[in-house]
Design a protein around this motif. Sequence first.
Motif, PDB file in Angstrom:
ATOM      1  N   VAL A 177       2.956   0.125  -2.395  1.00 61.18           N
ATOM      2  CA  VAL A 177       1.642  -0.511  -2.235  1.00 61.18           C
ATOM      3  C   VAL A 177       0.707   0.392  -1.431  1.00 61.18           C
ATOM      4  O   VAL A 177      -0.472   0.562  -1.780  1.00 61.18           O
ATOM      5  N   VAL A 183      -3.409  -3.738  -1.757  1.00 58.41           N
ATOM      6  CA  VAL A 183      -3.714  -4.655  -2.866  1.00 58.41           C
ATOM      7  C   VAL A 183      -4.587  -5.807  -2.369  1.00 58.41           C
ATOM      8  O   VAL A 183      -4.582  -6.137  -1.182  1.00 58.41           O
ATOM      9  N   GLU A 184      -5.308  -6.400  -3.311  1.00 59.36           N
ATOM     10  CA  GLU A 184      -6.097  -7.590  -3.005  1.00 59.36           C
ATOM     11  C   GLU A 184      -5.233  -8.825  -3.253  1.00 59.36           C
ATOM     12  O   GLU A 184      -4.675  -8.972  -4.333  1.00 59.36           O
ATOM     13  N   ILE A 209      -8.243  -6.233   1.765  1.00 54.78           N
ATOM     14  CA  ILE A 209      -7.131  -5.434   1.258  1.00 54.78           C
ATOM     15  C   ILE A 209      -5.925  -5.629   2.166  1.00 54.78           C
ATOM     16  O   ILE A 209      -6.055  -5.682   3.390  1.00 54.78           O
ATOM     17  N   ALA A 215       1.939  -7.004   2.176  1.00 56.91           N
ATOM     18  CA  ALA A 215       2.323  -7.441   0.832  1.00 56.91           C
ATOM     19  C   ALA A 215       3.797  -7.812   0.789  1.00 56.91           C
ATOM     20  O   ALA A 215       4.188  -8.785   0.128  1.00 56.91           O
ATOM     21  N   ALA A 239      -1.882  -8.423  -9.095  1.00 53.70           N
ATOM     22  CA  ALA A 239      -2.749  -7.673  -8.188  1.00 53.70           C
ATOM     23  C   ALA A 239      -2.376  -6.191  -8.169  1.00 53.70           C
ATOM     24  O   ALA A 239      -3.251  -5.315  -8.187  1.00 53.70           O
ATOM     25  N   PHE A 240      -1.088  -5.906  -8.160  1.00 54.57           N
ATOM     26  CA  PHE A 240      -0.654  -4.511  -8.128  1.00 54.57           C
ATOM     27  C   PHE A 240      -0.980  -3.812  -9.447  1.00 54.57           C
ATOM     28  O   PHE A 240      -1.402  -2.654  -9.466  1.00 54.57           O
ATOM     29  N   ASN A 242      -3.465  -4.471 -11.495  1.00 56.32           N
ATOM     30  CA  ASN A 242      -4.901  -4.197 -11.519  1.00 56.32           C
ATOM     31  C   ASN A 242      -5.260  -3.006 -10.629  1.00 56.32           C
ATOM     32  O   ASN A 242      -6.109  -2.181 -10.974  1.00 56.32           O
ATOM     33  N   ARG A 243      -4.600  -2.923  -9.481  1.00 61.91           N
ATOM     34  CA  ARG A 243      -4.870  -1.834  -8.543  1.00 61.91           C
ATOM     35  C   ARG A 243      -4.410  -0.492  -9.113  1.00 61.91           C
ATOM     36  O   ARG A 243      -5.122   0.513  -9.024  1.00 61.91           O
ATOM     37  N   ASN A 249      -6.726   5.594  -8.976  1.00 63.42           N
ATOM     38  CA  ASN A 249      -5.312   5.547  -8.617  1.00 63.42           C
ATOM     39  C   ASN A 249      -4.396   6.153  -9.672  1.00 63.42           C
ATOM     40  O   ASN A 249      -3.193   6.293  -9.427  1.00 63.42           O
TER      41      ASN A 249
END
Length: 347
Positions: A177, A183-184, A209, A215, A239-240, A242-243, A249
């Motif tokens: 993470v 992550v959001e 964040i 997380a 969430a992960f 999407n990140r 990234n």
Amino acid sequence: MMENSAAHLTRRKPKKPKKKWKKPLIITLSVLLVLGGLGFIYQKQLVVFAFNMFASGTVKEALDDSFKTAGDKDAPVVEHTDPFSLLLLGIDQRDNEPSRSDTIIYSVVRPEDNKVLLLSIPRDSYTEIVGRDVKSKINSAYAHGEAKMAMDTVENLLENKVDFYAAINFNGLKDIVDAVGGVELPIKKNIENKSKAHEKLFVEANKPIYSGEEALGYVRYREDSDFNRTMRHRIFLSAFMNRALEVKNLTKIPDVIQIAGSNFTTNMTSDFIVKFAESLYMKDSTPTISNYMLKGEGATRSGVWFYDLSEDDLQYVRGMIASWLDPDATEIIEPESADQADTPDAA
């Protein structure tokens, strides 16, 4: 003489240089503008091209190191565009505890439709453990027979195939993470372990964040219902994903995979993963994710608490999965309703 000299000087007066630079400069600017426009329009194609040129080799090597067959269970030959099932196992191994799969999520991916089904199976679900000829908590399957027994047990329970598995030890989650910048997470209420029997854990609410440590606390927290806990796992996965798919990234993916290292194993080949990830990234949006959790109720046997699954719900889920795995299905069965937490702020 002076007149001639003056005339000579007048004749030799240097002419103003022609502005020859204008045309090349205009051409250069035009080319840059065109390339800039193409870069904006074809941003994803350029990123994928750069990935294939500079990073794919490193990623494949790291993924090859994480490849592990599920015992003698052969992985199917599946095209990366075909619907496939993937058993996600979160191994929360702690000191003096067996390696049980505390997170069990049966997922179906439909690449062409850009859709993913995440079906949570409560870890205490009472079912037959295939290979041991006993009925027990489903999370014990991994402890006794690792991925193969877990896959066989889930296949038997859901009466649908398990094509692949991916197991990750929560010990590696924190660094993974952090590698993508956090992550959001939709945490509306502070998360805190208050029982003396549990490790100290605190995650502050309403932060933009969350770090890897936070997380990890989010997915490990267990002082509310198993329903909410499994819901948090699915929220974290979304969430992960999407990140990780953010353009900034993508260059970090090799680092993420190498960080996972021995904490991550799967029977998916590196070629399959890379091709699937590339097709996923080239979509106009992130996948639509549908969530569901197997229903049931608690029961005690010989002083041990189990989760008895509803047979009616199992029948419904088996049909739903079959429709998702059907490559020719024009309509798939969506989960009946969205998950609801036990309390408004439990997520």
